[in-house]
Scaffold this motif. Structure first.
Motif, PDB file in Angstrom:
ATOM      1  N   LEU A  23       0.862  -1.177   0.000  1.00 35.23           N
ATOM      2  CA  LEU A  23       0.000   0.000   0.000  1.00 35.23           C
ATOM      3  C   LEU A  23       0.903   1.234   0.000  1.00 35.23           C
ATOM      4  O   LEU A  23       1.866   1.300   0.779  1.00 35.23           O
ATOM      5  CB  LEU A  23      -0.897   0.002   1.240  1.00 35.23           C
ATOM      6  N   TRP A  24       0.584   2.172  -0.889  1.00 34.68           N
ATOM      7  CA  TRP A  24       1.377   3.396  -1.019  1.00 34.68           C
ATOM      8  C   TRP A  24       0.906   4.390   0.029  1.00 34.68           C
ATOM      9  O   TRP A  24      -0.283   4.704   0.088  1.00 34.68           O
ATOM     10  CB  TRP A  24       1.167   3.969  -2.426  1.00 34.68           C
ATOM     11  N   MET A  25       1.834   4.867   0.864  1.00 39.99           N
ATOM     12  CA  MET A  25       1.457   5.724   1.996  1.00 39.99           C
ATOM     13  C   MET A  25       1.894   7.165   1.723  1.00 39.99           C
ATOM     14  O   MET A  25       3.095   7.461   1.673  1.00 39.99           O
ATOM     15  CB  MET A  25       2.146   5.221   3.269  1.00 39.99           C
ATOM     16  N   PHE A  46       6.511   4.258   2.223  1.00 36.62           N
ATOM     17  CA  PHE A  46       6.473   5.601   2.805  1.00 36.62           C
ATOM     18  C   PHE A  46       7.212   6.553   1.875  1.00 36.62           C
ATOM     19  O   PHE A  46       8.412   6.422   1.653  1.00 36.62           O
ATOM     20  CB  PHE A  46       7.090   5.583   4.207  1.00 36.62           C
ATOM     21  N   ASP A  47       6.461   7.494   1.346  1.00 35.20           N
ATOM     22  CA  ASP A  47       6.974   8.353   0.278  1.00 35.20           C
ATOM     23  C   ASP A  47       7.544   9.652   0.841  1.00 35.20           C
ATOM     24  O   ASP A  47       6.860  10.397   1.534  1.00 35.20           O
ATOM     25  CB  ASP A  47       5.825   8.666  -0.693  1.00 35.20           C
ATOM     26  N   MET A  48       8.798   9.911   0.536  1.00 36.50           N
ATOM     27  CA  MET A  48       9.412  11.189   0.903  1.00 36.50           C
ATOM     28  C   MET A  48       9.542  12.098  -0.315  1.00 36.50           C
ATOM     29  O   MET A  48       9.938  13.250  -0.181  1.00 36.50           O
ATOM     30  CB  MET A  48      10.811  10.958   1.494  1.00 36.50           C
ATOM     31  N   ALA A  74      10.931   2.637   1.973  1.00 38.25           N
ATOM     32  CA  ALA A  74      10.984   4.101   2.012  1.00 38.25           C
ATOM     33  C   ALA A  74      11.481   4.622   0.668  1.00 38.25           C
ATOM     34  O   ALA A  74      12.461   4.107   0.123  1.00 38.25           O
ATOM     35  CB  ALA A  74      11.923   4.572   3.124  1.00 38.25           C
ATOM     36  N   ARG A  75      10.777   5.633   0.151  1.00 36.68           N
ATOM     37  CA  ARG A  75      11.258   6.261  -1.074  1.00 36.68           C
ATOM     38  C   ARG A  75      11.871   7.603  -0.728  1.00 36.68           C
ATOM     39  O   ARG A  75      11.171   8.559  -0.405  1.00 36.68           O
ATOM     40  CB  ARG A  75      10.126   6.461  -2.090  1.00 36.68           C
ATOM     41  N   PRO A  76      13.221   7.701  -0.784  1.00 37.77           N
ATOM     42  CA  PRO A  76      13.862   9.017  -0.581  1.00 37.77           C
ATOM     43  C   PRO A  76      13.432   9.951  -1.707  1.00 37.77           C
ATOM     44  O   PRO A  76      13.031   9.492  -2.776  1.00 37.77           O
ATOM     45  CB  PRO A  76      15.362   8.710  -0.662  1.00 37.77           C
ATOM     46  N   VAL A 150      15.201   0.173  -7.560  1.00 41.66           N
ATOM     47  CA  VAL A 150      15.388   1.401  -8.335  1.00 41.66           C
ATOM     48  C   VAL A 150      14.153   1.652  -9.191  1.00 41.66           C
ATOM     49  O   VAL A 150      13.523   0.720  -9.691  1.00 41.66           O
ATOM     50  CB  VAL A 150      16.668   1.357  -9.204  1.00 41.66           C
ATOM     51  N   GLN A 151      13.828   2.929  -9.321  1.00 39.74           N
ATOM     52  CA  GLN A 151      12.605   3.293 -10.038  1.00 39.74           C
ATOM     53  C   GLN A 151      12.933   3.834 -11.419  1.00 39.74           C
ATOM     54  O   GLN A 151      13.749   4.753 -11.567  1.00 39.74           O
ATOM     55  CB  GLN A 151      11.820   4.325  -9.231  1.00 39.74           C
ATOM     56  N   ILE A 152      12.254   3.262 -12.395  1.00 33.87           N
ATOM     57  CA  ILE A 152      12.421   3.669 -13.792  1.00 33.87           C
ATOM     58  C   ILE A 152      11.221   4.517 -14.186  1.00 33.87           C
ATOM     59  O   ILE A 152      10.076   4.107 -13.991  1.00 33.87           O
ATOM     60  CB  ILE A 152      12.576   2.408 -14.663  1.00 33.87           C
ATOM     61  N   GLU A 153      11.501   5.702 -14.719  1.00 38.62           N
ATOM     62  CA  GLU A 153      10.410   6.659 -14.918  1.00 38.62           C
ATOM     63  C   GLU A 153      10.397   7.307 -16.290  1.00 38.62           C
ATOM     64  O   GLU A 153       9.579   8.195 -16.532  1.00 38.62           O
ATOM     65  CB  GLU A 153      10.497   7.763 -13.854  1.00 38.62           C
ATOM     66  N   THR A 154      11.321   6.913 -17.168  1.00 41.21           N
ATOM     67  CA  THR A 154      11.391   7.566 -18.490  1.00 41.21           C
ATOM     68  C   THR A 154      11.704   6.522 -19.570  1.00 41.21           C
ATOM     69  O   THR A 154      12.267   5.455 -19.271  1.00 41.21           O
ATOM     70  CB  THR A 154      12.535   8.612 -18.536  1.00 41.21           C
ATOM     71  N   ILE A 175       8.534   0.228 -11.719  1.00 43.09           N
ATOM     72  CA  ILE A 175       8.094   1.139 -12.777  1.00 43.09           C
ATOM     73  C   ILE A 175       7.107   2.141 -12.176  1.00 43.09           C
ATOM     74  O   ILE A 175       6.151   1.749 -11.498  1.00 43.09           O
ATOM     75  CB  ILE A 175       7.393   0.361 -13.923  1.00 43.09           C
ATOM     76  N   GLY A 176       7.341   3.414 -12.433  1.00 36.17           N
ATOM     77  CA  GLY A 176       6.419   4.467 -12.004  1.00 36.17           C
ATOM     78  C   GLY A 176       5.513   4.830 -13.164  1.00 36.17           C
ATOM     79  O   GLY A 176       5.943   5.554 -14.068  1.00 36.17           O
ATOM     80  N   PRO A 177       4.269   4.344 -13.181  1.00 32.62           N
ATOM     81  CA  PRO A 177       3.412   4.577 -14.360  1.00 32.62           C
ATOM     82  C   PRO A 177       3.146   6.052 -14.636  1.00 32.62           C
ATOM     83  O   PRO A 177       3.121   6.471 -15.804  1.00 32.62           O
ATOM     84  CB  PRO A 177       2.098   3.862 -14.005  1.00 32.62           C
ATOM     85  N   SER A 178       2.966   6.855 -13.589  1.00 30.33           N
ATOM     86  CA  SER A 178       2.611   8.263 -13.827  1.00 30.33           C
ATOM     87  C   SER A 178       3.763   9.015 -14.473  1.00 30.33           C
ATOM     88  O   SER A 178       3.584   9.758 -15.444  1.00 30.33           O
ATOM     89  CB  SER A 178       2.224   8.949 -12.521  1.00 30.33           C
ATOM     90  N   ASP A 179       4.964   8.834 -13.917  1.00 32.64           N
ATOM     91  CA  ASP A 179       6.109   9.554 -14.475  1.00 32.64           C
ATOM     92  C   ASP A 179       6.510   9.006 -15.834  1.00 32.64           C
ATOM     93  O   ASP A 179       6.889   9.770 -16.732  1.00 32.64           O
ATOM     94  CB  ASP A 179       7.289   9.495 -13.496  1.00 32.64           C
ATOM     95  N   LEU A 180       6.407   7.692 -15.982  1.00 29.18           N
ATOM     96  CA  LEU A 180       6.720   7.119 -17.296  1.00 29.18           C
ATOM     97  C   LEU A 180       5.744   7.679 -18.326  1.00 29.18           C
ATOM     98  O   LEU A 180       6.156   8.131 -19.413  1.00 29.18           O
ATOM     99  CB  LEU A 180       6.636   5.591 -17.239  1.00 29.18           C
TER     100      LEU A 180
HETATM  101  O1  LIG Z   1       5.400   7.452 -11.517  1.00 30.69           O
HETATM  102  C1  LIG Z   1       4.691   7.070 -10.571  1.00 30.69           C
HETATM  103  O2  LIG Z   1       3.618   6.486 -10.753  1.00 30.69           O
HETATM  104  C2  LIG Z   1       5.178   7.317  -9.226  1.00 30.69           C
HETATM  105  O3  LIG Z   1       6.340   7.592  -9.030  1.00 30.69           O
HETATM  106  C3  LIG Z   1       4.182   7.371  -8.096  1.00 30.69           C
HETATM  107  C4  LIG Z   1       3.760   8.816  -7.951  1.00 30.69           C
HETATM  108  O4  LIG Z   1       4.786   9.529  -7.310  1.00 30.69           O
HETATM  109  C5  LIG Z   1       2.449   9.064  -7.231  1.00 30.69           C
HETATM  110  O5  LIG Z   1       1.381   8.489  -7.885  1.00 30.69           O
HETATM  111  C6  LIG Z   1       2.440   8.756  -5.788  1.00 30.69           C
HETATM  112  O6  LIG Z   1       1.276   9.265  -5.176  1.00 30.69           O
END
Ligand SMILES: O=C(O)C(=O)C[C@H](O)[C@@H](O)CO
Length: 264
Positions: A23-25, A46-48, A74-76, A150-154, A175-180
């Motif tokens: 669960l994303w907090m 826990f998102d920072m 934890a996400r720095p 590690v998070q891939i966003e592009t 994978i971060g769907p929103s940023d990707l």
């Molecule tokens: O790319 C994404 O998806 C994320 O990195 C998560 C976002 O930061 C966001 O939806 C978190 O609330």
């Protein structure tokens, strides 16, 4: 009394290939962290990066989560050795490092998270991480218990997914769907077919590499699809959106039923 260094069951289950539901907090609330850790999710993120949480606020969140059953991730806010060190010092054992674009950046994240000789993490003896210096086995076990995701966003990072995933010390790729989606020209529309195709392709590649794949799903339908595609550590919701949806549904139930109100 013998105090033992903390074990990381999220990491051992990740490397064993188990599916873990998270669960994303984003609330930054210790009460929510404690209560939701008692619900039974395998992990809480826990998102920072996008929540009002810095290392001093992270410590009570981790303490609260430890009262329940969920493991903390934890996400720095950035791939930065100081932020990573401080996040680990307050007791995070698993990090989700955002915006990793290359093998070099993945290696830098790993170095920041590990004590010498594997890395450059600064040594502090009396942190929550080491059970305030009371766990004699802490330094002998810390690197092995630390998990680096590690998070891939592009698209640029996706084009290098193999080298990023195979970087020594990288335990999983998220994978971060929103940023990707945003970086592919679909800001606010991660459900666009082109983005979803890329997300599916990433899962296929990571499966071939036998590297655990993770993702955030904002709906149950998204989560089911991602699990079908082979994602193994999936955040199946966001605390804030669950709260808002339940609060709105409750209000709608009563206001729709009031005399003179028409539903909709
Ligand atoms: O790319 C994404 O998806 C994320 O990195 C998560 C976002 O930061 C966001 O939806 C978190 O609330």
């Amino acid at each position: 009394m013998t105090v033992q260094a903390p074990k990381n069951s999220f990491k051992s289950r990740l490397l064993a290939g188990e599916v873990q539901l998270g669960l994303w907090m984003s609330l930054g609330s210790a009460a929510a962290a404690e209560a939701l850790s008692l619900v039974g999710y395998d992990w809480l993120l826990f998102d920072m990066e996008h929540a009002p949480v810095d290392p001093p606020q992270m410590q009570p969140l981790l303490q609260a989560a430890a009262a329940g059953v969920s493991q903390a991730v934890a996400r720095p806010p950035w791939n930065d050795p100081v932020l990573i060190k401080r996040t680990l010092d307050v007791g995070a054992q698993t990090l989700l490092v955002p915006f990793v674009q290359s093998a070099e950046e993945a290696a830098a994240a790993v170095r920041a998270a590990k004590y010498p000789p594997q890395g450059i993490r600064g040594v502090a003896g009396l942190t929550r991480a080491s059970r305030y210096g009371l766990a004699p086995d802490y330094f002998a076990t810390a690197n092995a218990q630390t998990c680096v995701l590690v998070q891939i966003e592009t698209p640029a990072a996706l084009s290098r997914i193999e080298e990023i995933a195979l970087t020594p010390g990288v335990d999983g790729v998220f994978i971060g769907p929103s940023d990707l989606g945003a970086s592919m020209g679909h800001l606010g529309r991660p459900g666009t077919a082109e983005v979803q195709d890329a997300i599916r392709g990433a899962a296929d590649t990571l499966r071939d590499l036998q590297k655990p794949a993770g993702i955030l799903a904002v709906s149950a339908e998204d989560a089911e699809r991602y699990l079908d595609w082979g994602y193994s550590f999936v955040a199946i919701g966001i605390d804030m959106s669950l709260l808002l949806r339940a609060a709105k549904a409750r209000l709608d139930h009563f206001t729709d039923a009031m005399p003179g109100n028409t539903p909709g």
